[in-house]
Write a protein that holds these residues in place. Sequence first.
Motif, PDB file in Angstrom:
ATOM      1  N   ASP A 173       4.172  30.599 -14.092  1.00  0.00           N
ATOM      2  CA  ASP A 173       4.971  30.381 -12.880  1.00  0.00           C
ATOM      3  C   ASP A 173       6.133  31.372 -12.892  1.00  0.00           C
ATOM      4  OD1 ASP A 173       6.081  29.396 -10.587  1.00  0.00           O
ATOM      5  OD2 ASP A 173       6.761  27.497 -11.466  1.00  0.00           O
ATOM      6  N   GLY A 174       5.795  32.652 -12.800  1.00  0.00           N
ATOM      7  CA  GLY A 174       6.760  33.712 -13.066  1.00  0.00           C
ATOM      8  C   GLY A 174       7.819  33.911 -12.025  1.00  0.00           C
ATOM      9  N   TYR A 175       7.518  33.608 -10.764  1.00  0.00           N
ATOM     10  CA  TYR A 175       8.508  33.744  -9.704  1.00  0.00           C
ATOM     11  C   TYR A 175       9.072  32.393  -9.287  1.00  0.00           C
ATOM     12  CZ  TYR A 175       6.995  38.609  -9.032  1.00  0.00           C
ATOM     13  OH  TYR A 175       6.711  39.945  -9.190  1.00  0.00           O
ATOM     14  N   GLY A 176       8.678  31.364 -10.028  1.00  0.00           N
ATOM     15  CA  GLY A 176       9.136  30.020  -9.721  1.00  0.00           C
ATOM     16  C   GLY A 176      10.020  29.463 -10.812  1.00  0.00           C
ATOM     17  N   SER A 177       9.520  28.422 -11.489  1.00  0.00           N
ATOM     18  CA  SER A 177      10.325  27.704 -12.474  1.00  0.00           C
ATOM     19  C   SER A 177      10.162  28.221 -13.889  1.00  0.00           C
ATOM     20  CB  SER A 177       9.982  26.205 -12.415  1.00  0.00           C
ATOM     21  OG  SER A 177      10.309  25.688 -11.130  1.00  0.00           O
ATOM     22  N   ASN A 178       9.370  29.267 -14.073  1.00  0.00           N
ATOM     23  CA  ASN A 178       9.250  29.974 -15.352  1.00  0.00           C
ATOM     24  C   ASN A 178       8.713  29.132 -16.501  1.00  0.00           C
ATOM     25  OD1 ASN A 178      10.475  32.991 -15.646  1.00  0.00           O
ATOM     26  ND2 ASN A 178      11.314  31.919 -13.854  1.00  0.00           N
ATOM     27  N   TYR A 179       7.770  28.252 -16.186  1.00  0.00           N
ATOM     28  CA  TYR A 179       6.987  27.566 -17.209  1.00  0.00           C
ATOM     29  C   TYR A 179       5.586  28.177 -17.242  1.00  0.00           C
ATOM     30  CZ  TYR A 179      10.484  23.818 -17.289  1.00  0.00           C
ATOM     31  OH  TYR A 179      11.651  23.106 -17.408  1.00  0.00           O
ATOM     32  N   ILE A 180       4.900  27.952 -18.349  1.00  0.00           N
ATOM     33  CA  ILE A 180       3.471  28.192 -18.420  1.00  0.00           C
ATOM     34  C   ILE A 180       2.812  26.828 -18.321  1.00  0.00           C
ATOM     35  CG2 ILE A 180       1.576  29.188 -19.727  1.00  0.00           C
ATOM     36  CD1 ILE A 180       3.732  31.208 -18.848  1.00  0.00           C
ATOM     37  N   LEU A 181       1.914  26.650 -17.373  1.00  0.00           N
ATOM     38  CA  LEU A 181       1.258  25.367 -17.135  1.00  0.00           C
ATOM     39  C   LEU A 181      -0.175  25.428 -17.660  1.00  0.00           C
ATOM     40  CD1 LEU A 181       2.471  24.945 -13.454  1.00  0.00           C
ATOM     41  CD2 LEU A 181       3.474  23.917 -15.481  1.00  0.00           C
ATOM     42  N   GLN A 182      -0.540  24.457 -18.463  1.00  0.00           N
ATOM     43  CA  GLN A 182      -1.874  24.418 -19.052  1.00  0.00           C
ATOM     44  C   GLN A 182      -2.703  23.320 -18.393  1.00  0.00           C
ATOM     45  OE1 GLN A 182      -1.887  23.843 -23.298  1.00  0.00           O
ATOM     46  NE2 GLN A 182      -4.118  23.905 -23.475  1.00  0.00           N
ATOM     47  N   PHE A 183      -3.898  23.704 -17.912  1.00  0.00           N
ATOM     48  CA  PHE A 183      -4.829  22.777 -17.289  1.00  0.00           C
ATOM     49  C   PHE A 183      -6.175  22.855 -18.010  1.00  0.00           C
ATOM     50  CE2 PHE A 183      -1.747  23.654 -14.029  1.00  0.00           C
ATOM     51  CZ  PHE A 183      -1.669  22.514 -13.250  1.00  0.00           C
ATOM     52  N   THR A 184      -6.986  21.817 -17.867  1.00  0.00           N
ATOM     53  CA  THR A 184      -8.355  21.888 -18.341  1.00  0.00           C
ATOM     54  C   THR A 184      -9.159  22.769 -17.393  1.00  0.00           C
ATOM     55  OG1 THR A 184      -9.202  20.027 -17.053  1.00  0.00           O
ATOM     56  CG2 THR A 184      -8.178  19.517 -19.190  1.00  0.00           C
ATOM     57  N   LYS A 185     -10.369  23.107 -17.775  1.00  0.00           N
ATOM     58  CA  LYS A 185     -11.222  23.935 -16.922  1.00  0.00           C
ATOM     59  C   LYS A 185     -11.563  23.240 -15.610  1.00  0.00           C
ATOM     60  CE  LYS A 185     -15.536  22.436 -19.137  1.00  0.00           C
ATOM     61  NZ  LYS A 185     -16.759  22.884 -19.846  1.00  0.00           N
ATOM     62  N   ASP A 186     -11.395  21.909 -15.577  1.00  0.00           N
ATOM     63  CA  ASP A 186     -11.671  21.148 -14.354  1.00  0.00           C
ATOM     64  C   ASP A 186     -10.419  20.910 -13.522  1.00  0.00           C
ATOM     65  OD1 ASP A 186     -14.435  20.824 -14.966  1.00  0.00           O
ATOM     66  OD2 ASP A 186     -13.864  19.299 -16.444  1.00  0.00           O
ATOM     67  N   GLY A 187      -9.285  21.479 -13.950  1.00  0.00           N
ATOM     68  CA  GLY A 187      -8.065  21.366 -13.163  1.00  0.00           C
ATOM     69  C   GLY A 187      -7.203  20.159 -13.468  1.00  0.00           C
ATOM     70  N   GLU A 188      -7.390  19.556 -14.635  1.00  0.00           N
ATOM     71  CA  GLU A 188      -6.550  18.424 -15.030  1.00  0.00           C
ATOM     72  C   GLU A 188      -5.367  18.938 -15.848  1.00  0.00           C
ATOM     73  OE1 GLU A 188      -9.247  16.015 -17.213  1.00  0.00           O
ATOM     74  OE2 GLU A 188     -10.315  15.298 -15.429  1.00  0.00           O
ATOM     75  N   PHE A 189      -4.167  18.497 -15.506  1.00  0.00           N
ATOM     76  CA  PHE A 189      -2.955  18.989 -16.157  1.00  0.00           C
ATOM     77  C   PHE A 189      -2.866  18.491 -17.603  1.00  0.00           C
ATOM     78  CE2 PHE A 189       1.610  18.319 -17.168  1.00  0.00           C
ATOM     79  CZ  PHE A 189       1.973  19.657 -17.221  1.00  0.00           C
ATOM     80  N   ILE A 190      -2.495  19.437 -18.503  1.00  0.00           N
ATOM     81  CA  ILE A 190      -2.331  19.097 -19.923  1.00  0.00           C
ATOM     82  C   ILE A 190      -0.864  19.098 -20.321  1.00  0.00           C
ATOM     83  CG2 ILE A 190      -2.849  19.788 -22.299  1.00  0.00           C
ATOM     84  CD1 ILE A 190      -5.431  21.058 -21.265  1.00  0.00           C
ATOM     85  N   ARG A 191      -0.191  20.234 -20.135  1.00  0.00           N
ATOM     86  CA  ARG A 191       1.207  20.337 -20.579  1.00  0.00           C
ATOM     87  C   ARG A 191       1.917  21.517 -19.937  1.00  0.00           C
ATOM     88  NH1 ARG A 191      -1.635  21.945 -25.241  1.00  0.00           N
ATOM     89  NH2 ARG A 191      -1.167  19.973 -26.277  1.00  0.00           N
ATOM     90  N   LYS A 192       3.244  21.483 -20.032  1.00  0.00           N
ATOM     91  CA  LYS A 192       4.079  22.633 -19.728  1.00  0.00           C
ATOM     92  C   LYS A 192       4.440  23.307 -21.045  1.00  0.00           C
ATOM     93  CE  LYS A 192       7.386  20.532 -17.461  1.00  0.00           C
ATOM     94  NZ  LYS A 192       8.583  20.258 -16.617  1.00  0.00           N
ATOM     95  N   ILE A 193       4.415  24.632 -21.048  1.00  0.00           N
ATOM     96  CA  ILE A 193       4.782  25.405 -22.226  1.00  0.00           C
ATOM     97  C   ILE A 193       6.079  26.140 -21.929  1.00  0.00           C
ATOM     98  CG2 ILE A 193       4.134  27.371 -23.686  1.00  0.00           C
ATOM     99  CD1 ILE A 193       1.218  26.474 -23.321  1.00  0.00           C
ATOM    100  N   GLY A 194       7.007  26.072 -22.870  1.00  0.00           N
ATOM    101  CA  GLY A 194       8.299  26.699 -22.690  1.00  0.00           C
ATOM    102  C   GLY A 194       9.332  25.747 -22.127  1.00  0.00           C
TER     103      GLY A 194
END
Length: 360
Positions: A173-194
Amino acid sequence: MKRRTFINNISKASLGVVAVPHFNILKSKPKMYNTIIGHGDFKYKVHKSWGDLDRTVTPVKNCHEMVMDSKGRLIMVGDDVHNNVLIYDKSGKLLDSWGIRYKGGHGLSLWNDGSDDFLFICDTKGSVIKTTTDGRELMLIGHPSEYGAYEKDAVFKPTESAVGPNGDIYIADGYGSNYILQFTKDGEFIRKIGEGRGTGENQFQTAHGVCIDYRGKGDPTLLITSRAANCFKRFTLDGKFIEQINLPGAFVCRPVIHNKNLYSGVCWSSEIDYVEGDKNTHPYNINPKSGFVTILDEKGKVISNPGGTQPKYRNGKLQRMVQEQPIFNHCHDVCVDDDENLYVCQWNANKAYPIKLERV
């Protein structure tokens, strides 16, 4: 004798001879530089008009990123909704074009599931779209508040994505809130990184790019851009900080891994450091149109800067790097083909098409 070795031998035998740029006086054709740029074993001939097309049919605004698919085709994303995606062959011939709604078309990653290629397009207007290479949309990841990752009023402007070995999707999310967002291959949210934007070890100053680094021993890792901080940061795939690779003076975009080396477009370069929150120290205000390409080896050492100053180390510390030759404006991405030629996409470069750097 290989062609590259032959050319290098000829160059060494003719030291002191400088190639003179040739300028075509016809306004309908951009300038063509017959010159060699780069350092050491990584030198390139510039083909500035390689990707030029008919602007009345396939116009571009900003050529943001490019990847090469398993068929050897070069696929580029931009933000002109007449044709967000352009597909070239290596000669610069247009093979296909599609995409009419990605107003913020910015990031482009390719993932192969073992049989087919898929694209992940980051639209800075607020979504990440998985598509086939002919443009059929398969999945859309929208605002992180839909997944419990952000508050509804948080800014989300994704700039890049990468797909891990198990299919997990990492979104910068480089132009937004500057987190790295991790999802499963099916689009389920796992975690925020950073920890969002900032100067701390786990923070980013424009988390512009992300890639999976499979080089070296051990598990693959995440390489994440912190552009305004002039560095890449390495994390584990579950978000633990490992190291920082400093690139003083170079406002790098996404890291691109090819074989043992790392390539990146440098959007700006600057003689002074950017200060968080101070627009007067931003290189776009001080030194616009100052991009180049940088190349690092597997140990994180800069080995060539095509268009930029020669990399120098003093007591093991990399010295500041800036543009040396005014060939590029703002290098936004670099794609490497199987012959190790480079294709450079530029932002804010007078609607320029991609440039080819032929390795010599």
